[in-house]
Design an enzyme around this catalytic site. Sequence first.
Site, PDB file in Angstrom:
ATOM      1  N   ASP A 144       5.919   8.905  -1.328  1.00 10.43           N
ATOM      2  CA  ASP A 144       5.860  10.393  -1.737  1.00 10.43           C
ATOM      3  C   ASP A 144       6.908  11.232  -0.762  1.00 10.43           C
ATOM      4  OD1 ASP A 144       4.488   9.977  -3.988  1.00 10.43           O
ATOM      5  OD2 ASP A 144       2.546  10.488  -3.204  1.00 10.43           O
ATOM      6  N   TYR A 192      -0.793   0.940   5.507  1.00 11.66           N
ATOM      7  CA  TYR A 192      -0.634   2.418   5.936  1.00 11.66           C
ATOM      8  C   TYR A 192      -1.559   2.714   6.986  1.00 11.66           C
ATOM      9  CZ  TYR A 192       1.998   2.917   1.422  1.00 11.66           C
ATOM     10  OH  TYR A 192       2.798   2.984   0.638  1.00 11.66           O
TER      11      TYR A 192
END
Length: 248
Positions: A55, A114
């Site tokens: 994003d 992540y």
Amino acid sequence: MSRMPRYKLTIEYDGAPFCGWQLQPALPSVQGALEAAALATCGEAVRVHGAGRTDAGVHALGQVAHVDIPKPFRADKLRDALNAHLRPNPVAVLAAEIVPDTFEARFSAVRRHYRYRIANRRSNLALDLGKVWRVPKPLDTDAMHRAAQVLIGKHNFTTFRDTECQAASPEKTLDVLDVIRDGDAVDIITNARSYLHSQVRSMVGSLVWVGEGRWTADDLAAALAARRRSACGPVAPPEGLYLMQVDY
């Protein structure tokens, strides 16, 4: 006619100036910067396919992409040429290698790693501004880690996905979700085959509520069981999130 050679690219970037990985009309994207660099390198428009569609504002240290280039390059020469044309964008190709044309950066991936970085301090950020989430209230990271284990395994993660998420199923299998403190630095480490849109940041925001004492592990479990977006805690801001590595 022989097929164009396919290259696997390992990429790092600062997500701050971009609308995200994915191309969007009239907006700067990481994919767009790479495709412009590839056009300048080989003289033809090509499509760069990423493993993770990060994003706006999300960073990467180990994003992976593949691209078919219409003429053969030595892998290190392609890396250097792309980097030359990427400047001054905060995007770097760390490695390039020739791969079989069956390799797909997104669909061949078996695990995505992540890391979410939190600065748990009252003082303003001087060096890490835009690179971490500053949380001034003291966090009980042991409680956060214990609560995080509620989310491990295969679940319906509707509570933790964006309402605009286009995934066909809300079910995902979370392999790792660890909360680690080193001084005022708090890292939340997670890996899974794939994630829903905003899933990691939604989990992080809810875990911060646990750390602040607003929620217990039971509250987090109840939010998961609710399967309702409104049951989620706050969504953590994008600047603390990093795509670290993609496994194949």
